[in-house]
Motif scaffolding. Structure first.
Motif, PDB file in Angstrom:
ATOM      1  N   ASP A   1      48.478  39.752  65.049  1.00 43.88           N
ATOM      2  CA  ASP A   1      47.739  37.860  64.672  1.00 43.88           C
ATOM      3  C   ASP A   1      48.274  37.276  63.868  1.00 43.88           C
ATOM      4  N   ARG A   2      48.862  37.646  62.501  1.00 41.19           N
ATOM      5  CA  ARG A   2      50.179  37.031  61.778  1.00 41.19           C
ATOM      6  C   ARG A   2      50.710  36.754  62.488  1.00 41.19           C
ATOM      7  N   ILE A   3      51.961  37.586  63.203  1.00 43.73           N
ATOM      8  CA  ILE A   3      53.267  36.710  63.832  1.00 43.73           C
ATOM      9  C   ILE A   3      52.858  36.302  65.816  1.00 43.73           C
ATOM     10  N   GLY A   4      51.813  36.604  66.098  1.00 42.59           N
ATOM     11  CA  GLY A   4      51.527  35.974  66.764  1.00 42.59           C
ATOM     12  C   GLY A   4      51.742  36.380  68.117  1.00 42.59           C
ATOM     13  N   VAL A   5      51.513  37.926  68.157  1.00 43.90           N
ATOM     14  CA  VAL A   5      51.539  38.847  69.093  1.00 43.90           C
ATOM     15  C   VAL A   5      50.249  39.313  70.195  1.00 43.90           C
ATOM     16  N   ASP A   6      49.781  39.311  71.237  1.00 39.13           N
ATOM     17  CA  ASP A   6      48.662  39.694  72.017  1.00 39.13           C
ATOM     18  C   ASP A   6      48.776  41.426  71.308  1.00 39.13           C
ATOM     19  N   HIS A   7      47.485  41.237  70.798  1.00 37.02           N
ATOM     20  CA  HIS A   7      46.833  42.398  70.840  1.00 37.02           C
ATOM     21  C   HIS A   7      45.569  43.031  70.740  1.00 37.02           C
ATOM     22  N   MET A   8      44.930  44.148  70.898  1.00 36.86           N
ATOM     23  CA  MET A   8      44.046  44.539  71.474  1.00 36.86           C
ATOM     24  C   MET A   8      44.035  45.801  70.360  1.00 36.86           C
ATOM     25  N   SER A   9      42.188  46.473  70.136  1.00 42.02           N
ATOM     26  CA  SER A   9      42.063  47.087  69.419  1.00 42.02           C
ATOM     27  C   SER A   9      41.791  48.326  70.068  1.00 42.02           C
ATOM     28  N   VAL A  10      40.853  49.729  69.596  1.00 46.91           N
ATOM     29  CA  VAL A  10      39.946  50.880  70.134  1.00 46.91           C
ATOM     30  C   VAL A  10      39.145  50.673  70.782  1.00 46.91           C
ATOM     31  N   GLU A  11      38.741  48.922  70.781  1.00 46.22           N
ATOM     32  CA  GLU A  11      36.995  48.406  70.875  1.00 46.22           C
ATOM     33  C   GLU A  11      37.178  47.894  71.692  1.00 46.22           C
ATOM     34  N   ASP A  12      38.453  47.153  72.039  1.00 41.50           N
ATOM     35  CA  ASP A  12      38.397  46.277  73.215  1.00 41.50           C
ATOM     36  C   ASP A  12      39.570  47.414  74.473  1.00 41.50           C
ATOM     37  N   LEU A  13      39.894  48.409  73.936  1.00 41.40           N
ATOM     38  CA  LEU A  13      39.955  48.968  74.942  1.00 41.40           C
ATOM     39  C   LEU A  13      39.041  49.402  75.516  1.00 41.40           C
TER      40      LEU A  13
END
Length: 125
Positions: A104-116
């Motif tokens: 999030d700090r460097i501006g890249v998309d991300h997904m956590s375990v809960e999102d998966l």
């Protein structure tokens, strides 16, 4: 387009590599010139390349004999390419809360375990 003499053994440094670096450099330049539509001398004959209307790629595969990456740490580190291989490539970081925070700090998309887990439950996606 092929270069049959590419894998000749190198007489200048037979210990380090069986691949002649000057021959490899010439082969890469010939491949790039052929892809640009220039005339190239191959196997005693001149061949004219054809300019394509798309980005061409060259894939190189290297195998290391008698090398175990777990035990042997001769090759470690990173290498930054001089040009971007795929300018429109999108990345998504899959990780825990700490990794998602860094992404999030460097501006890249991300997904956590809960999102998966939510993604797995929603069969329409």
């Amino acid at each position: 387009f092929s270069c049959p003499s590419l894998l000749e053994s190198s007489q200048s440094n037979p210990i380090m590599s069986k691949l002649n670096s000057a021959l490899l450099d010439k082969a890469i330049k010939d491949i790039l010139a052929f892809a640009a539509g220039e005339e190239v001398h191959v196997g005693g004959a001149d061949k004219k390349g054809k300019k394509r209307n798309f980005t061409e790629t060259i894939e190189a595969q290297i195998s290391l004999k008698n090398y175990d990456p777990v035990r042997d740490k001769r090759f470690s580190g990173t290498f930054k390419l001089p040009s971007v291989p795929r300018p429109n490539l999108k990345c998504c970081v899959l990780g825990n809360a700490a990794h998602c925070e860094q992404a999030d700090r460097i501006g890249v998309d991300h997904m956590s375990v809960e999102d998966l887990k939510k993604l797995n439950k929603n069969k329409k996606l």
